[in-house]
Design a protein around this motif. Structure first.
Motif, PDB file in Angstrom:
ATOM      1  N   GLU A   2       0.856  -1.183   0.000  1.00 54.78           N
ATOM      2  CA  GLU A   2       0.000   0.000   0.000  1.00 54.78           C
ATOM      3  C   GLU A   2       0.893   1.233   0.000  1.00 54.78           C
ATOM      4  OE1 GLU A   2      -3.296   0.294   0.038  1.00 54.78           O
ATOM      5  OE2 GLU A   2      -4.118  -1.613   0.728  1.00 54.78           O
ATOM      6  N   LEU A   3       0.703   2.124  -0.984  1.00 54.20           N
ATOM      7  CA  LEU A   3       1.372   3.412  -0.975  1.00 54.20           C
ATOM      8  C   LEU A   3       0.465   4.382  -0.239  1.00 54.20           C
ATOM      9  CD1 LEU A   3       2.765   1.849  -3.359  1.00 54.20           C
ATOM     10  CD2 LEU A   3       3.272   4.078  -4.317  1.00 54.20           C
ATOM     11  N   THR A   5      -0.048   8.093   2.360  1.00 54.99           N
ATOM     12  CA  THR A   5       0.419   9.467   2.495  1.00 54.99           C
ATOM     13  C   THR A   5       1.195   9.662   3.793  1.00 54.99           C
ATOM     14  OG1 THR A   5      -1.772  10.016   3.394  1.00 54.99           O
ATOM     15  CG2 THR A   5      -1.368  10.473   1.048  1.00 54.99           C
ATOM     16  N   TYR A  33      12.433   8.949  -1.624  1.00 58.05           N
ATOM     17  CA  TYR A  33      12.519   8.912  -3.087  1.00 58.05           C
ATOM     18  C   TYR A  33      13.535   9.916  -3.622  1.00 58.05           C
ATOM     19  CZ  TYR A  33      10.896   8.601  -7.932  1.00 58.05           C
ATOM     20  OH  TYR A  33      10.832   8.409  -9.287  1.00 58.05           O
ATOM     21  N   MET A  42      13.163   0.608  -3.786  1.00 53.06           N
ATOM     22  CA  MET A  42      11.710   0.544  -3.957  1.00 53.06           C
ATOM     23  C   MET A  42      11.318   0.018  -5.321  1.00 53.06           C
ATOM     24  SD  MET A  42      10.403   4.085  -2.272  1.00 53.06           S
ATOM     25  CE  MET A  42      11.200   5.015  -3.570  1.00 53.06           C
ATOM     26  N   LEU A  46       9.074  -3.249  -6.610  1.00 53.26           N
ATOM     27  CA  LEU A  46       7.795  -2.741  -6.112  1.00 53.26           C
ATOM     28  C   LEU A  46       6.629  -3.631  -6.504  1.00 53.26           C
ATOM     29  CD1 LEU A  46       6.608  -0.460  -4.460  1.00 53.26           C
ATOM     30  CD2 LEU A  46       6.262   0.824  -6.557  1.00 53.26           C
ATOM     31  N   ASP A  50       4.239  -5.945  -4.253  1.00 55.81           N
ATOM     32  CA  ASP A  50       2.804  -5.695  -4.303  1.00 55.81           C
ATOM     33  C   ASP A  50       2.043  -6.988  -4.559  1.00 55.81           C
ATOM     34  OD1 ASP A  50       0.484  -3.941  -4.349  1.00 55.81           O
ATOM     35  OD2 ASP A  50       0.401  -4.362  -6.491  1.00 55.81           O
ATOM     36  N   TYR A  60       3.571  -1.344   3.810  1.00 51.11           N
ATOM     37  CA  TYR A  60       3.150   0.026   3.539  1.00 51.11           C
ATOM     38  C   TYR A  60       4.374   0.874   3.192  1.00 51.11           C
ATOM     39  CZ  TYR A  60      -1.205  -1.502   5.656  1.00 51.11           C
ATOM     40  OH  TYR A  60      -2.367  -2.192   5.933  1.00 51.11           O
ATOM     41  N   LEU A  61       4.184   1.762   2.234  1.00 46.47           N
ATOM     42  CA  LEU A  61       5.251   2.652   1.770  1.00 46.47           C
ATOM     43  C   LEU A  61       4.761   4.091   1.919  1.00 46.47           C
ATOM     44  CD1 LEU A  61       8.021   2.870   0.368  1.00 46.47           C
ATOM     45  CD2 LEU A  61       6.850   2.663  -1.822  1.00 46.47           C
ATOM     46  N   TYR A  64       3.502   8.931  -0.195  1.00 51.42           N
ATOM     47  CA  TYR A  64       2.964   8.944  -1.555  1.00 51.42           C
ATOM     48  C   TYR A  64       1.476   9.279  -1.564  1.00 51.42           C
ATOM     49  CZ  TYR A  64       7.200   6.946  -3.427  1.00 51.42           C
ATOM     50  OH  TYR A  64       8.496   6.764  -3.814  1.00 51.42           O
ATOM     51  N   TYR A 104       1.170   7.332  -8.683  1.00 53.67           N
ATOM     52  CA  TYR A 104       1.474   7.877  -7.362  1.00 53.67           C
ATOM     53  C   TYR A 104       2.650   8.831  -7.485  1.00 53.67           C
ATOM     54  CZ  TYR A 104      -1.423   4.311  -5.071  1.00 53.67           C
ATOM     55  OH  TYR A 104      -2.461   3.523  -4.649  1.00 53.67           O
ATOM     56  N   PHE A 106       5.605  11.036  -5.037  1.00 50.18           N
ATOM     57  CA  PHE A 106       6.236  11.224  -3.732  1.00 50.18           C
ATOM     58  C   PHE A 106       6.159  12.691  -3.335  1.00 50.18           C
ATOM     59  CE2 PHE A 106       9.942  12.331  -1.142  1.00 50.18           C
ATOM     60  CZ  PHE A 106       9.842  11.395  -0.119  1.00 50.18           C
TER      61      PHE A 106
END
Length: 229
Positions: A2-3, A5, A33, A42, A46, A50, A60-61, A64, A104, A106
């Motif tokens: 999951e990207l 915020t 990033y 990443m 990625l 995922d 979780y990242l 983003y 998405y 960064f």
């Protein structure tokens, strides 16, 4: 994978996803990033992460946002000047997940906001290197909050060209451990089959210690600290 915020969004995701009083183990990949080395950690894996994340253990990242007109309008209302969603981030390099069409982006403000809040909640400090954090999380009954239990930090940068490849091997090993743990509960209910529940941070540490990772120190906060081997 999951990207997300910021820390608030991470909390929302976990609170929405799991049952009251359930204990789950999840991973958080901290990678800035803006650092070229971090982008490699990443982006190289990625979509592979995922594909596996969410089956046995969620990752979780932070930092983003998914760009859309709605997100642009929302962030334009914010009064800080570091945020770049409504200014220039949308024209910079996007990050895509194969299963999601929208890009998405960064944002340094969101990333740094996550780090500040995460340190307050867990005692884990950002080391300015790519970090994988494994943590056991429990929803606190009646209060709608998260309880962070066993915590494990793995420094991913070993200052050699092989570090990125070793990090990929590390992730695969963690997925394999989680898969075996879920299989132990194959006669349980459907939720236990889909998500890694229970206390497995210690098991991951003992299984990988000396093989893929080596211990650095244990802080006064009780955080297990390792680096990639």
């Amino acid at each position: 994978m999951e990207l997300i915020t910021n820390f608030e969004r991470l909390s929302q995701k976990v609170l929405e996803k799991y049952n009251e009083n359930s204990c789950i183990t999840m991973g958080i990949l901290i990678a800035d990033y803006r650092q070229s080395e971090a982008r490699e950690y990443m982006l190289n894996y990625l979509n592979r992460f995922d594909e596996l994340s969410g089956k046995y253990i969620d990752f979780y990242l932070p930092g983003y946002y998914m760009y859309s007109k709605d997100s642009k309008d929302e962030w334009e209302k914010r009064d800080h000047f570091n945020i770049c969603i409504s200014r220039h981030c949308s024209s910079k390099n996007p990050v895509y997940l194969d299963r999601i069409d929208s890009p998405y982006y960064f944002d340094d403000y969101l990333f740094e906001d996550f780090l500040r809040e995460f340190e307050k909640k867990t005692g884990i400090k950002y080391t300015y290197n790519p970090m994988l954090i494994l943590v056991e999380v429990k929803k606190e009954n009646y209060r709608g909050m998260l309880q962070f239990q066993n915590k494990m930090v793995i420094e991913l940068d070993d200052n050699t060209p092989r570090g990125i490849r070793r990090s990929g091997i590390l992730f695969e090993a963690i997925f394999d451990i989680a898969k075996r743990e879920v299989n132990l509960d194959r006669y349980g209910n459907a939720l236990r089959m889909r998500f890694m529940k229970g206390n497995i941070v210690q098991k991951i540490a003992s299984t990988l210690d000396g093989n893929i990772i080596v211990a650095i120190e244990e802080t006064v906060e009780g955080i297990m600290a390792y680096r990639i081997k």
